[in-house]
Design a protein around this motif. Structure first.
Motif, PDB file in Angstrom:
ATOM      1  N   ASN A 106       0.676  -1.176  -0.022  1.00  0.00           N
ATOM      2  CA  ASN A 106       0.005  -0.001  -0.156  1.00  0.00           C
ATOM      3  C   ASN A 106       0.736   1.300   0.057  1.00  0.00           C
ATOM      4  O   ASN A 106       0.298   2.494  -0.055  1.00  0.00           O
ATOM      5  CB  ASN A 106      -0.887  -0.127   1.089  1.00  0.00           C
ATOM      6  CG  ASN A 106      -2.078  -0.959   1.017  1.00  0.00           C
ATOM      7  OD1 ASN A 106      -2.518  -1.349  -0.125  1.00  0.00           O
ATOM      8  ND2 ASN A 106      -2.278  -1.601   2.114  1.00  0.00           N
ATOM      9  N   GLU A 107       2.188   1.104   0.112  1.00  0.00           N
ATOM     10  CA  GLU A 107       2.886   2.181   0.041  1.00  0.00           C
ATOM     11  C   GLU A 107       3.319   2.635  -1.348  1.00  0.00           C
ATOM     12  O   GLU A 107       4.456   2.686  -1.768  1.00  0.00           O
ATOM     13  CB  GLU A 107       4.373   2.138   0.812  1.00  0.00           C
ATOM     14  CG  GLU A 107       4.216   1.947   2.290  1.00  0.00           C
ATOM     15  CD  GLU A 107       5.679   2.115   2.967  1.00  0.00           C
ATOM     16  OE1 GLU A 107       6.619   2.164   2.230  1.00  0.00           O
ATOM     17  OE2 GLU A 107       5.722   1.975   4.344  1.00  0.00           O
ATOM     18  N   THR A 108       2.366   3.110  -2.260  1.00  0.00           N
ATOM     19  CA  THR A 108       2.302   3.620  -3.503  1.00  0.00           C
ATOM     20  C   THR A 108       2.773   4.981  -3.653  1.00  0.00           C
ATOM     21  O   THR A 108       2.888   5.317  -4.872  1.00  0.00           O
ATOM     22  CB  THR A 108       1.022   3.183  -4.169  1.00  0.00           C
ATOM     23  OG1 THR A 108      -0.138   3.689  -3.616  1.00  0.00           O
ATOM     24  CG2 THR A 108       0.768   1.303  -4.422  1.00  0.00           C
ATOM     25  N   LEU A 109       2.565   5.753  -2.331  1.00  0.00           N
ATOM     26  CA  LEU A 109       2.926   7.203  -2.736  1.00  0.00           C
ATOM     27  C   LEU A 109       4.416   7.360  -2.328  1.00  0.00           C
ATOM     28  O   LEU A 109       5.089   6.810  -1.522  1.00  0.00           O
ATOM     29  CB  LEU A 109       2.216   7.888  -1.562  1.00  0.00           C
ATOM     30  CG  LEU A 109       0.650   7.731  -1.188  1.00  0.00           C
ATOM     31  CD1 LEU A 109       0.224   8.639  -0.365  1.00  0.00           C
ATOM     32  CD2 LEU A 109      -0.031   7.692  -2.590  1.00  0.00           C
ATOM     33  N   ARG A 110       4.820   8.248  -3.674  1.00  0.00           N
ATOM     34  CA  ARG A 110       6.166   8.689  -3.594  1.00  0.00           C
ATOM     35  C   ARG A 110       6.418  10.056  -4.275  1.00  0.00           C
ATOM     36  O   ARG A 110       5.429  10.313  -5.075  1.00  0.00           O
ATOM     37  CB  ARG A 110       7.288   7.607  -4.206  1.00  0.00           C
ATOM     38  CG  ARG A 110       7.129   7.302  -5.357  1.00  0.00           C
ATOM     39  CD  ARG A 110       6.736   5.751  -6.026  1.00  0.00           C
ATOM     40  NE  ARG A 110       7.437   4.744  -5.196  1.00  0.00           N
ATOM     41  CZ  ARG A 110       6.973   3.727  -4.425  1.00  0.00           C
ATOM     42  NH1 ARG A 110       5.810   3.812  -4.040  1.00  0.00           N
ATOM     43  NH2 ARG A 110       7.862   2.814  -3.898  1.00  0.00           N
ATOM     44  N   ASN A 111       7.632  10.565  -4.421  1.00  0.00           N
ATOM     45  CA  ASN A 111       7.690  11.679  -5.109  1.00  0.00           C
ATOM     46  C   ASN A 111       8.598  11.144  -6.209  1.00  0.00           C
ATOM     47  O   ASN A 111       9.185  10.020  -6.495  1.00  0.00           O
ATOM     48  CB  ASN A 111       8.295  13.029  -4.457  1.00  0.00           C
ATOM     49  CG  ASN A 111       9.697  12.605  -3.764  1.00  0.00           C
ATOM     50  OD1 ASN A 111       9.913  11.334  -3.639  1.00  0.00           O
ATOM     51  ND2 ASN A 111      10.321  13.653  -3.482  1.00  0.00           N
TER      52      ASN A 111
END
Length: 331
Positions: free
Chosen positions: A252-257
């Motif tokens: 679920n850690e699909t958020l990144r820059n």
């Protein structure tokens, strides 16, 4: 005689062109401003967050470039607003028109602080699906990516700094075929960009990636293989989309820059950066001391930095990111 802080003219030019506040400003003054703003009592702060002894030592480490605070710290040091933190991680959380508006507002707010943004659009329904409340058919997530891209074009941070934007989509999303080819620019657009780098082109300010999760590992069918092969083909042709692998308890850690120095599963998370320059460290004991003071500095940054809206404060309080990296070479 004024102290020379930089080893070459290139580094000196970066300081004077990006971070100096006036022609008489120098690196030493900037280091003092940064530490005072983040850990001291400037702007009416009634309590220092770090002892005077530690602050004095940290200033010296920064002057010697043994510790370098992130660029947002350097830019905002001494300014009334304190947007010290770097990039913001966003997620389209609901498949509604209201979320389109809210996500756009969040993106504008973050970009206008000088931070970059990364957005996972996977929850949004594919192109052509019916809209039950308003009628008609969905346009899919790619037009919203284009809208955010144009927001980034208009938000020139500090009057000169280009926005940094990242967009991702899950590999099972029905719009993946279009997403994979979203940056296949025509020859006409390529020629225009070659003549004028700042000319507008589809998603030209946005880095894009495909998200791969546990299902991709276990669904070993022709469709999943085709998606990955096409992703590889596109990456070799145009450099994008990239690949975002999120497996197991991190799927679920699909958020990144775009730079990927931070990942998260929480919408409105934020990174908080500094680096240890190991090429300027003289001993293991000094390294230990620099790491200790740099970590304290970043903790202070999570207490002092202004943020664009309330939810970011709540997520920062929950996660309190310390992004302390390493740079330089050991001789």
């Amino acid at each position: 005689m004024q102290r020379e802080y930089f080893k070459n003219q290139f580094a000196k030019n970066i300081f004077h062109n990006k971070y100096a506040q006036g022609v008489t400003d120098d690196w030493g003054q900037l280091c003092e401003r940064v530490v005072e703003d983040v850990c001291g009592t400037r702007w009416g702060k009634d309590k220092a967050l770090m002892s005077q002894e530690d602050r004095d030592q940290l200033v010296e480490y920064m002057k010697d470039q043994k510790f370098l605070a992130g660029g947002r710290y350097l830019w905002y040091a001494g300014r009334k607003n304190s947007y010290f933190n770097n990039c913001f991680l966003l997620r389209a959380e609901h498949d509604t028109r209201e979320e389109w508006a809210d996500l756009t507002q969040r993106a504008v707010s973050c970009l206008m602080t000088g931070g970059g943004i990364g957005i996972d659009y996977s929850i949004l329904r594919p192109e052509g699906k019916p809209l039950s409340r308003t009628g008609g058919l969905s346009s899919g997530p790619i037009p919203l990516m284009q809208m955010i891209n144009e927001v980034g074009r208009g938000v020139m941070q500090g009057g000169s700094r280009r926005s940094a934007i990242y967009a991702s989509l899950n590999w099972l999303h029905e719009d993946i075929p279009a997403f994979l080819k979203a940056k296949n620019w025509s020859d006409e657009i390529k020629a225009m960009k070659n003549n004028n780098f700042n000319a507008a082109a589809p998603l030209d300010i946005t880095n894009i990636s495909v998200n791969y999760d546990d299902k991709w590992l276990y669904i070993a069918d022709r469709a999943s293989l085709h998606t990955f092969v096409e992703n590889c083909r596109q990456a070799m042709m145009t450099g994008e989309p990239g690949f975002s692998f999120n497996f197991g308890d991190k799927q679920n850690e699909t958020l990144r820059n775009a730079c990927t120095e931070v990942t998260s599963e929480d919408d409105s998370d934020v990174c908080n950066l500094g680096s240890i320059n190991i090429s300027n460290i003289t001993s293991i004991n000094e390294f230990q001391d620099v790491v200790t003071l740099a970590s304290k500095f970043l903790v202070c940054g999570t207490l002092r930095a202004d943020l664009p809206y309330d939810k970011v404060y709540k997520v920062r309080e929950k996660n309190r990111r310390l992004g302390l990296g390493l740079m330089g070479n050991v001789s």
